[in-house]
Design an enzyme around this catalytic site. Structure first.
Site, PDB file in Angstrom:
ATOM      1  N   ASP A 166      17.371  75.137 -69.270  1.00 11.42           N
ATOM      2  CA  ASP A 166      16.640  76.451 -69.989  1.00 11.42           C
ATOM      3  C   ASP A 166      17.583  77.637 -70.159  1.00 11.42           C
ATOM      4  O   ASP A 166      18.092  78.077 -68.958  1.00 11.42           O
ATOM      5  CB  ASP A 166      15.260  76.774 -69.133  1.00 11.42           C
TER       6      ASP A 166
ATOM      7  N   GLU B 170      13.620  76.980 -75.782  1.00 11.71           N
ATOM      8  CA  GLU B 170      14.814  77.342 -75.402  1.00 11.71           C
ATOM      9  C   GLU B 170      15.141  76.201 -74.374  1.00 11.71           C
ATOM     10  O   GLU B 170      16.216  76.254 -73.524  1.00 11.71           O
ATOM     11  CB  GLU B 170      15.267  78.737 -74.765  1.00 11.71           C
TER      12      GLU B 170
ATOM     13  N   HIS C   8      15.953  87.029 -83.833  1.00 10.46           N
ATOM     14  CA  HIS C   8      15.875  85.759 -83.316  1.00 10.46           C
ATOM     15  C   HIS C   8      16.852  85.094 -84.259  1.00 10.46           C
ATOM     16  O   HIS C   8      17.145  83.712 -83.846  1.00 10.46           O
ATOM     17  CB  HIS C   8      14.341  85.173 -84.289  1.00 10.46           C
TER      18      HIS C   8
END
Length: 310
Positions: A177, A220, A190
């Site tokens: 992550d 993610e 973004h």
């Protein structure tokens, strides 16, 4: 790793015919076309030879005990992807054709099979096989990063757990992550967040072994399924990914980024449940987050007990 299948070319073709001479003759013609034939003379041998590597089945309609009309649906049940089935028979009438189609057949060849008819049918069926493979592969690839998607991850994790339970083969699950990813999107936008995810996908694809499989299962969050790998090997793999990601992201618009990872290992002789395995790896990941991020934590996983972290 997830790759799209090649165009029509060399194929593994299973020929099922109780007449050894007829089966050998068809196999010889297939070799002349550049394919690899496998020949079975009864239903049990056919089932033992039928696996995911088979691209096409040429099946005799009439055989002792279990004929082609009964065997075709059994093969369909065992196939993960679409495998065309062409029936071979000495009967050339409308009723036989209808029965073949009703029994999961895709086409029909009358024996003795001529070389040109065989070439036409095989070429057409392999085109369909390759097209369905490509569509299936695309449906399981994350468009942004090029790694497997959530659907592919669920399928593969279930398959590896089944193999671990049946054959007692270990494997490790690594969940990765990106640290503070929301802050990247909020601060830089973004598009920059997508750039970071693309870089992580690249690092994962280049950093794993050929046998390992990589997925983006959400936002993610990424996962690696590493076969024949215990905790120590998974830790080396995850640390290599963590270090590489830190280096690669220095050149991106958001600057150097870090990631955290959690590891859980399915051990031989222990029952593997994919939900418990995933939870153990996920708990280890969040323990890494709580300890300050930019680190890898390994979970002790045993389905007979609650997952515990070390």
């Amino acid at each position: 790793m997830f790759t799209l299948p090649a165009e029509v070319g060399d194929a593994r073709i299973l020929v099922i015919d109780d007449d050894r001479y007829s089966g050998a003759h068809v196999a010889q013609m297939l070799r002349a076309l550049g394919h690899e034939p496998l020949v079975a003379t009864d239903w049990s041998e056919a089932i033992s030879l039928f696996d995911e590597s088979i691209d096409l089945v040429l099946l005799d309609m009439v055989m002792p005990k279990v004929g082609g009309l009964k065997l075709a649906p059994l093969l369909r049940e065992r196939s993960v992807s679409y495998v065309p089935i062409v029936f071979l028979t000495g009967r050339d009438d409308d009723e036989s054709r209808q029965r073949a189609l009703a029994a999961s057949g895709d086409d029909y060849l009358v024996k003795p099979v001529s070389a040109i008819d065989l070439q036409i049918r095989v070429t057409a069926m392999l085109r369909i096989r390759r097209l369905t493979q490509r569509l299936h592969a695309r449906a399981q690839i994350d468009a942004l990063t090029g790694v497997g998607n959530r659907r592919a991850f669920d399928d593969v994790l279930e398959r590896y757990c089944s193999v671990a339970n049946r054959y007692h083969r270990p494997f490790s699950l690594v969940i990765v992550d990106v640290d503070h990813f929301k802050a990247i999107n909020d601060t830089f936008g973004h598009s920059v967040g997508d750039e970071v995810l693309v870089l992580l996908g690249q690092v994962l694809r280049e950093g794993v072994r050929n046998a390992d499989e990589v997925f983006r299962y959400g936002g993610e969050e990424f996962a690696i399924v590493a076969p024949e790998t215990l905790e120590d090997g998974a830790m080396i793999l995850a640390e290599r990914i963590r270090s590489s990601f830190s280096v690669v992201t220095r050149a991106c618009a958001a600057g150097r980024q870090t990631l955290s990872a959690g590891i859980a290992t399915a051990r031989p002789l222990l029952t593997c449940d994919r939900r418990l395995l995933f939870k153990a790896a996920d708990d280890a990941l969040y323990r890494a987050k709580r300890r300050g991020r930019d680190r890898v934590i390994t979970a002790c996983f045993d389905t007979a007990k609650r997952p515990s972290l070390i």
